[in-house]
Enzyme design. Sequence first.
Site, PDB file in Angstrom:
ATOM      1  N   SER A 142      33.414   2.515  26.808  1.00 39.28           N
ATOM      2  CA  SER A 142      32.453   2.332  28.001  1.00 39.28           C
ATOM      3  C   SER A 142      32.919   2.897  29.285  1.00 39.28           C
ATOM      4  O   SER A 142      34.254   3.229  29.410  1.00 39.28           O
ATOM      5  CB  SER A 142      32.264   0.910  28.163  1.00 39.28           C
ATOM      6  OG  SER A 142      31.567   0.745  29.819  1.00 39.28           O
ATOM      7  N   TYR A 155      35.093  -8.015  29.597  1.00 38.17           N
ATOM      8  CA  TYR A 155      34.558  -6.798  29.005  1.00 38.17           C
ATOM      9  C   TYR A 155      35.150  -5.478  29.332  1.00 38.17           C
ATOM     10  O   TYR A 155      35.559  -4.595  28.685  1.00 38.17           O
ATOM     11  CB  TYR A 155      33.077  -6.642  29.643  1.00 38.17           C
ATOM     12  CG  TYR A 155      32.269  -5.497  29.293  1.00 38.17           C
ATOM     13  CD1 TYR A 155      31.591  -5.713  27.858  1.00 38.17           C
ATOM     14  CD2 TYR A 155      32.274  -4.130  29.595  1.00 38.17           C
ATOM     15  CE1 TYR A 155      30.754  -4.603  27.307  1.00 38.17           C
ATOM     16  CE2 TYR A 155      31.646  -3.278  29.301  1.00 38.17           C
ATOM     17  CZ  TYR A 155      30.843  -3.379  27.975  1.00 38.17           C
ATOM     18  OH  TYR A 155      30.075  -2.262  27.407  1.00 38.17           O
TER      19      TYR A 155
HETATM   20  P1  NDP Z   1      22.967  -4.081  22.169  1.00 42.64           P
HETATM   21  O1  NDP Z   1      23.138  -5.409  22.499  1.00 42.64           O
HETATM   22  O2  NDP Z   1      21.595  -3.554  22.173  1.00 42.64           O
HETATM   23  O3  NDP Z   1      23.343  -4.257  20.867  1.00 42.64           O
HETATM   24  C1  NDP Z   1      24.662  -4.508  20.238  1.00 42.64           C
HETATM   25  C2  NDP Z   1      24.481  -4.713  18.676  1.00 42.64           C
HETATM   26  O4  NDP Z   1      25.808  -5.395  18.488  1.00 42.64           O
HETATM   27  C3  NDP Z   1      23.281  -5.658  18.179  1.00 42.64           C
HETATM   28  O5  NDP Z   1      22.411  -4.937  17.493  1.00 42.64           O
HETATM   29  C4  NDP Z   1      24.103  -6.839  17.642  1.00 42.64           C
HETATM   30  O6  NDP Z   1      23.401  -7.223  16.620  1.00 42.64           O
HETATM   31  C5  NDP Z   1      25.388  -6.375  17.248  1.00 42.64           C
HETATM   32  N1  NDP Z   1      26.467  -7.318  17.581  1.00 42.64           N
HETATM   33  C6  NDP Z   1      27.031  -8.005  18.299  1.00 42.64           C
HETATM   34  N2  NDP Z   1      27.903  -8.891  18.242  1.00 42.64           N
HETATM   35  C7  NDP Z   1      28.094  -8.625  16.910  1.00 42.64           C
HETATM   36  C8  NDP Z   1      29.035  -9.264  15.854  1.00 42.64           C
HETATM   37  N3  NDP Z   1      29.673 -10.303  16.282  1.00 42.64           N
HETATM   38  N4  NDP Z   1      28.823  -8.949  14.703  1.00 42.64           N
HETATM   39  C9  NDP Z   1      28.024  -8.013  14.190  1.00 42.64           C
HETATM   40  N5  NDP Z   1      27.124  -7.282  15.000  1.00 42.64           N
HETATM   41  C10 NDP Z   1      27.091  -7.992  16.197  1.00 42.64           C
HETATM   42  O7  NDP Z   1      24.057  -3.261  23.026  1.00 42.64           O
HETATM   43  P2  NDP Z   1      24.355  -1.806  23.352  1.00 42.64           P
HETATM   44  O8  NDP Z   1      23.415  -1.232  22.097  1.00 42.64           O
HETATM   45  O9  NDP Z   1      24.072  -1.534  24.515  1.00 42.64           O
HETATM   46  O10 NDP Z   1      25.823  -1.610  22.981  1.00 42.64           O
HETATM   47  C11 NDP Z   1      26.357  -1.058  21.808  1.00 42.64           C
HETATM   48  C12 NDP Z   1      27.770  -0.722  22.342  1.00 42.64           C
HETATM   49  O11 NDP Z   1      27.970   0.029  23.409  1.00 42.64           O
HETATM   50  C13 NDP Z   1      28.571  -2.209  22.892  1.00 42.64           C
HETATM   51  O12 NDP Z   1      29.959  -2.007  22.278  1.00 42.64           O
HETATM   52  C14 NDP Z   1      28.620  -1.903  24.526  1.00 42.64           C
HETATM   53  O13 NDP Z   1      29.877  -2.687  24.926  1.00 42.64           O
HETATM   54  C15 NDP Z   1      28.682  -0.263  24.455  1.00 42.64           C
HETATM   55  N6  NDP Z   1      28.114   0.141  25.700  1.00 42.64           N
HETATM   56  C16 NDP Z   1      26.814  -0.219  26.321  1.00 42.64           C
HETATM   57  C17 NDP Z   1      26.593   0.219  27.311  1.00 42.64           C
HETATM   58  C18 NDP Z   1      25.068   0.243  27.829  1.00 42.64           C
HETATM   59  O14 NDP Z   1      24.834   0.634  28.948  1.00 42.64           O
HETATM   60  N7  NDP Z   1      24.279  -0.355  27.052  1.00 42.64           N
HETATM   61  C19 NDP Z   1      27.409   1.117  28.298  1.00 42.64           C
HETATM   62  C20 NDP Z   1      28.836   1.369  27.783  1.00 42.64           C
HETATM   63  C21 NDP Z   1      29.153   0.740  26.410  1.00 42.64           C
HETATM   64  P3  NDP Z   1      23.126  -8.798  16.079  1.00 42.64           P
HETATM   65  O15 NDP Z   1      22.560  -9.431  17.080  1.00 42.64           O
HETATM   66  O16 NDP Z   1      22.088  -8.641  14.943  1.00 42.64           O
HETATM   67  O17 NDP Z   1      24.568  -9.236  15.761  1.00 42.64           O
END
Ligand code: NDP
Length: 251
Positions: A142, A155
């Site tokens: 990130s 985080y």
């Molecule tokens: P979302 O919340 O939209 O998606 C996160 C995904 O991770 C979900 O599909 C969820 O699916 C899955 N997930 C969460 N916990 C678990 C778990 N324990 N096991 C399996 N799957 C899991 O987040 P983003 O798409 O925004 O984020 C994706 C990545 O990008 C993350 O690592 C985030 O920190 C990083 N990021 C995001 C930014 C942003 O601005 N959006 C900026 C910088 C980094 P389910 O609920 O089905 O488990």
Amino acid sequence: MFDLTDKIALVTGGNGGIGLGMARGIGQAGATVIIVGRNAEKSAAALRELQSLGIRAEALACDVAQEREVQRLFADVQARHGRLDILVNNAGSTIRKPPQDFSLDDWNRVMDVNLTSAFLCARAAFPLMKAAGSGKIINIGSILSTFGAPYAPAYCASKGGIVQLTKSLALAWAGDGIQVNAVLPGWIDTELTVGARNQVSGLNERVLARTPAGRWGTPQDLAGIAVFLSSGASAFVTGAAIPVDGGYSAA
Ligand code: NDP
């Protein structure tokens, strides 16, 4: 150079947000994509979307913060495909509170999902990639891998850790033909940020003012870097942490 035909890719959190954006890119470049998440409905919808684009895709359920579930997941991948070419460690979440209000349980939950899961999945992928003599691991950090945020201590720590984990794995496994890189997204419009965007007064304006590109990113903005780091085009890139943030980290 960017062709991923016959490759098998696994994207954690590939059932939504950035993970689904990267799964689309990798799948459209020709790979079979395994999307991993916990929510069956979300995974089914994401699977339908990928398949409607003509992408070969599968959905597997796993909580990637749980060691036993990760072991079962990779045993399943080995049984189905006998190989894994690309691993994207993308699953992540956050808890927003001042540091003094963080319980140890809060801390551990964020660290387990954001950082420990990447270690567990990379360790489980290693034997498959070593046997093939090649592999691509992409860890999602990130802008908060480098910048601070006052209400996100776990985080920030977990995302800083992603960069150092990436370097360590890259050095350890370069001789096995395995490349390990990190991608550092800026502010991307997803379920993770929609709450903060709606609830934190002035956040939307601050993001727009602070991001030179003048807009929020979209999951699709991460597709190209995912294809690059998954493909032969990145053959000499390992241990890198690449910002995809509309210029945020340059300002
Ligand atoms: P979302 O919340 O939209 O998606 C996160 C995904 O991770 C979900 O599909 C969820 O699916 C899955 N997930 C969460 N916990 C678990 C778990 N324990 N096991 C399996 N799957 C899991 O987040 P983003 O798409 O925004 O984020 C994706 C990545 O990008 C993350 O690592 C985030 O920190 C990083 N990021 C995001 C930014 C942003 O601005 N959006 C900026 C910088 C980094 P389910 O609920 O089905 O488990």
